[in-house]
Design a protein around this motif. Structure first.
Motif, PDB file in Angstrom:
ATOM      1  N   ALA A  41     -40.997  49.671  60.980  1.00  0.00           N
ATOM      2  CA  ALA A  41     -40.530  48.651  62.269  1.00  0.00           C
ATOM      3  C   ALA A  41     -39.512  49.293  62.645  1.00  0.00           C
ATOM      4  O   ALA A  41     -39.244  50.256  62.226  1.00  0.00           O
ATOM      5  CB  ALA A  41     -40.740  47.409  61.744  1.00  0.00           C
ATOM      6  N   TYR A  42     -40.064  49.409  64.335  1.00  0.00           N
ATOM      7  CA  TYR A  42     -38.501  50.817  64.611  1.00  0.00           C
ATOM      8  C   TYR A  42     -37.395  49.736  65.110  1.00  0.00           C
ATOM      9  O   TYR A  42     -37.417  49.108  66.611  1.00  0.00           O
ATOM     10  CB  TYR A  42     -39.112  50.114  66.736  1.00  0.00           C
ATOM     11  CG  TYR A  42     -40.527  51.339  66.667  1.00  0.00           C
ATOM     12  CD1 TYR A  42     -40.216  52.410  66.233  1.00  0.00           C
ATOM     13  CD2 TYR A  42     -41.834  50.726  66.312  1.00  0.00           C
ATOM     14  CE1 TYR A  42     -41.115  53.861  66.430  1.00  0.00           C
ATOM     15  CE2 TYR A  42     -43.104  52.006  65.872  1.00  0.00           C
ATOM     16  CZ  TYR A  42     -42.484  53.356  66.055  1.00  0.00           C
ATOM     17  OH  TYR A  42     -43.519  54.265  66.468  1.00  0.00           O
ATOM     18  N   THR A  43     -36.496  49.430  63.654  1.00  0.00           N
ATOM     19  CA  THR A  43     -35.424  49.320  64.247  1.00  0.00           C
ATOM     20  C   THR A  43     -34.399  50.114  64.079  1.00  0.00           C
ATOM     21  O   THR A  43     -34.609  50.933  63.418  1.00  0.00           O
ATOM     22  CB  THR A  43     -35.029  47.793  63.040  1.00  0.00           C
ATOM     23  OG1 THR A  43     -35.074  48.621  61.947  1.00  0.00           O
ATOM     24  CG2 THR A  43     -36.376  46.061  63.222  1.00  0.00           C
ATOM     25  N   CYS A  75     -34.948  49.524  54.722  1.00  0.00           N
ATOM     26  CA  CYS A  75     -35.793  49.550  54.287  1.00  0.00           C
ATOM     27  C   CYS A  75     -36.346  48.349  53.346  1.00  0.00           C
ATOM     28  O   CYS A  75     -37.172  48.768  51.958  1.00  0.00           O
ATOM     29  CB  CYS A  75     -36.617  50.905  53.678  1.00  0.00           C
ATOM     30  SG  CYS A  75     -37.087  52.518  54.804  1.00  0.00           S
ATOM     31  N   VAL A  83     -45.216  53.604  58.376  1.00  0.00           N
ATOM     32  CA  VAL A  83     -44.200  53.738  59.613  1.00  0.00           C
ATOM     33  C   VAL A  83     -43.543  53.134  59.726  1.00  0.00           C
ATOM     34  O   VAL A  83     -44.115  51.719  59.622  1.00  0.00           O
ATOM     35  CB  VAL A  83     -44.974  54.119  60.834  1.00  0.00           C
ATOM     36  CG1 VAL A  83     -44.763  54.097  61.959  1.00  0.00           C
ATOM     37  CG2 VAL A  83     -46.261  55.824  60.528  1.00  0.00           C
ATOM     38  N   TYR A 135     -35.339  55.324  57.429  1.00  0.00           N
ATOM     39  CA  TYR A 135     -36.541  56.414  56.982  1.00  0.00           C
ATOM     40  C   TYR A 135     -36.197  57.897  57.294  1.00  0.00           C
ATOM     41  O   TYR A 135     -37.368  59.077  56.808  1.00  0.00           O
ATOM     42  CB  TYR A 135     -37.511  55.504  57.399  1.00  0.00           C
ATOM     43  CG  TYR A 135     -39.240  55.953  57.305  1.00  0.00           C
ATOM     44  CD1 TYR A 135     -38.432  55.611  55.856  1.00  0.00           C
ATOM     45  CD2 TYR A 135     -39.819  56.313  57.497  1.00  0.00           C
ATOM     46  CE1 TYR A 135     -40.046  56.101  54.810  1.00  0.00           C
ATOM     47  CE2 TYR A 135     -40.973  57.042  56.935  1.00  0.00           C
ATOM     48  CZ  TYR A 135     -41.749  56.251  55.836  1.00  0.00           C
ATOM     49  OH  TYR A 135     -42.674  57.070  55.687  1.00  0.00           O
ATOM     50  N   SER A 136     -35.395  58.103  58.397  1.00  0.00           N
ATOM     51  CA  SER A 136     -35.195  58.981  59.263  1.00  0.00           C
ATOM     52  C   SER A 136     -34.556  60.055  58.379  1.00  0.00           C
ATOM     53  O   SER A 136     -35.135  61.435  57.912  1.00  0.00           O
ATOM     54  CB  SER A 136     -35.073  59.658  60.578  1.00  0.00           C
ATOM     55  OG  SER A 136     -33.578  59.168  60.415  1.00  0.00           O
ATOM     56  N   SER A 192     -34.250  50.556  59.899  1.00  0.00           N
ATOM     57  CA  SER A 192     -34.854  51.596  59.264  1.00  0.00           C
ATOM     58  C   SER A 192     -35.199  52.675  59.728  1.00  0.00           C
ATOM     59  O   SER A 192     -35.720  52.931  58.873  1.00  0.00           O
ATOM     60  CB  SER A 192     -35.999  50.656  59.438  1.00  0.00           C
ATOM     61  OG  SER A 192     -37.000  50.002  60.833  1.00  0.00           O
ATOM     62  N   MET A 193     -34.786  53.232  61.579  1.00  0.00           N
ATOM     63  CA  MET A 193     -35.126  54.365  61.582  1.00  0.00           C
ATOM     64  C   MET A 193     -34.097  55.323  61.155  1.00  0.00           C
ATOM     65  O   MET A 193     -35.029  56.601  60.376  1.00  0.00           O
ATOM     66  CB  MET A 193     -35.304  54.640  62.783  1.00  0.00           C
ATOM     67  CG  MET A 193     -36.886  53.265  64.016  1.00  0.00           C
ATOM     68  SD  MET A 193     -38.291  53.877  63.264  1.00  0.00           S
ATOM     69  CE  MET A 193     -38.070  56.257  63.672  1.00  0.00           C
TER      70      MET A 193
END
Length: 322
Positions: free
Chosen positions: A49-51, A35, A47, A58-59, A54-55
């Motif tokens: 980016a779907y990398t 992030c 929200v 962030y999760s 990052s997911m």
């Protein structure tokens, strides 16, 4: 004492265990920078980016925030229901304190780069939050915080099993020493992860084919962790042996010591499996299993430490919890 409060405490304990696991996942996958340097946003977005990086990062933040709400609700519930028990409040407030502390340290690590030594503390504080939540949940489950004279006749929650724990001064010292030392071993292990020193010692039980390798760089860090783990195993074996003797203590202490021994042996072999799978697709799984086992072991040692503490407290007192 209240099913809702027990449910909250149990959810907080399970949640903190999940936070520990996800934190290790962030480290092992190198997702700490997923992030960027933004917090609480992720690369400037609510929200991300779907990398993958990052997911994962962030999760981890999202789960920590949700678990933090459970921890806060547990602390409030403990204040309302368990003000008569200083022990219960200590665990409830301790969980809240260490949860907030590890969250702050995690945020600072994102915004301002931290040293590996400081980042290893992040896992240590999370482990303390997990252990405090676990101890509170166990105490509620066993009825340890029911005010004296209000125990329900019969039943597992009215029997106050912890109150019957008796142990010698020598056993208490062994248990308390093992708990403190295990935290040091955990910290060194976290330092190995954050310095990416797992590959410093290839092969097991030998390190790079040597009994004692050069104690420099990643090799020295990994080897010190191995030696520390072996010493912990020896200490737990001694405690389990002492607890198994007729004069060693109660059945509760004996069972806890047996669990500590099983978990210690498993974590030693799981540590070996981490080395064996360094270059395979199984590495991430074995590393996470290692984290689960050492967290469980530390939780059991903390519970044994509480039993030791209860065994020396006075039998009376307004604020005493059994």
């Amino acid at each position: 004492m209240g099913k809702r409060l027990y449910g909250l405490a149990l959810a907080a304990a399970i949640g903190m265990g999940l936070v520990l696991l996800m934190g290790a996942l962030v480290t092992k996958t190198g997702s700490g920078d997923g992030c960027g340097t933004d917090w609480p946003l992720c690369n400037g977005k609510f929200v991300p980016a779907y990398t993958i990086e990052s997911m994962i990062e962030y999760s981890h933040r999202f789960v920590t925030a949700i678990v933090g709400l459970f921890v806060l609700a547990t602390a409030v519930g403990a204040y309302m229901k368990l003000r008569h028990s200083r022990e219960a409040l200590m665990f409830a407030y301790g969980t809240l304190f260490f949860t907030v502390l590890q969250a702050i340290l995690g945020a600072l690590a994102v915004i301002f780069p931290q040293s590996d030594a400081v980042m290893a503390l992040h896992f240590g504080f999370s482990l303390l939050a997990f252990s405090s939540a676990l101890l509170l949940a166990v105490g509620l489950r066993t009825g340890a915080y029911v005010p004296k004279g209000m125990e329900a006749p019969g039943g597992p929650r009215g029997s106050r099993p912890e109150a019957d724990t008796v142990m010698s001064a020598g056993m208490r010292k062994w248990i308390w020493g093992a708990a403190v030392y295990s935290y040091i071993v955990v910290y060194v292990g976290a330092f190995v992860r954050h310095t990416e020193s797992s590959g410093g010692c290839l092969g097991w039980p030998l390190c790079n084919g040597q009994v004692v390798p050069p104690l420099t760089g990643a090799t020295g860090i990994a080897f010190i962790h191995r030696i520390a783990a072996v010493i912990l195993l020896v200490v737990i074996v001694i405690i389990a042996y002492k607890a198994s003797r007729p004069e060693g203590g109660s059945r509760l202490l004996r069972n806890a010591a047996q669990w500590a021994l099983v978990l210690t042996v498993l974590q030693v072999f799981s540590g070996a499996s981490v080395v064996w799978t360094l270059s395979s697709d199984w590495y991430l799984l074995t590393a996470l299993v290692h984290v689960v086992l050492i967290s469980g072991l530390f939780g059991v040692l903390c519970y044994m430490s509480v039993l030791a503490w209860r065994s020396v407290r006075p039998t009376g007192g307004k604020n005493r919890s059994a």
